[in-house]
Scaffold this motif. Structure first.
Motif, short mmCIF file in Angstrom:
data_model
loop_
_atom_site.label_atom_id
_atom_site.label_comp_id
_atom_site.label_asym_id
_atom_site.label_seq_id
_atom_site.Cartn_x
_atom_site.Cartn_y
_atom_site.Cartn_z
N UNK A 164 8.04 0.95 9.42
CA UNK A 164 8.32 0.94 7.93
C UNK A 164 9.23 0.07 7.45
N UNK A 165 9.11 -0.28 6.15
CA UNK A 165 10.03 -1.09 5.34
C UNK A 165 11.47 -0.28 5.47
N UNK A 166 11.55 1.14 5.70
CA UNK A 166 12.77 1.70 5.69
C UNK A 166 13.26 2.03 7.13
N UNK A 167 12.57 1.69 8.23
CA UNK A 167 12.80 1.85 9.43
C UNK A 167 11.94 2.50 10.13
N UNK A 168 11.94 2.74 11.50
CA UNK A 168 11.05 3.35 12.11
C UNK A 168 10.68 4.87 12.11
N UNK B 268 3.02 -0.05 6.38
CA UNK B 268 2.47 0.89 6.82
C UNK B 268 3.44 1.96 6.77
N UNK B 269 3.18 3.57 6.63
CA UNK B 269 3.99 4.66 6.81
C UNK B 269 3.17 5.74 6.97
N UNK B 270 3.73 6.83 7.52
CA UNK B 270 3.19 8.06 7.96
C UNK B 270 3.29 8.81 6.64
N UNK B 271 2.28 10.01 6.52
CA UNK B 271 2.31 10.92 5.79
C UNK B 271 1.56 12.32 6.27
#
Length: 64
Positions: free
Chosen positions: A26-30, A47-50
């Protein structure tokens, strides 16, 4: 300072529910995604998980 309320603009995103554990960059890291998490693709292609419970409270299907 006056505090105001804001509503998030409606944005359509693409998402799928993963059937395996994975690492999402993600933009903030893994971030770790567990089985059943939704993987969301944002407006800039990020992309990011939710977690499923948060996803259900935040998103609803779009009729195409």
């Amino acid at each position: 300072m006056k505090v105001r309320k804001y509503r998030k603009k409606p944005v359509v995103v693409e998402a799928y529910q993963t059937d395996r554990e994975m690492i999402i960059h993600t933009l903030e890291g893994d971030h770790h995604a567990s089985v059943g998490d939704y993987i969301i693709t944002g407006v800039k292609g990020e992309q990011y998980p939710c977690k499923p419970d948060i996803f259900a409270k935040t998103y609803e299907p779009v009729d195409e």
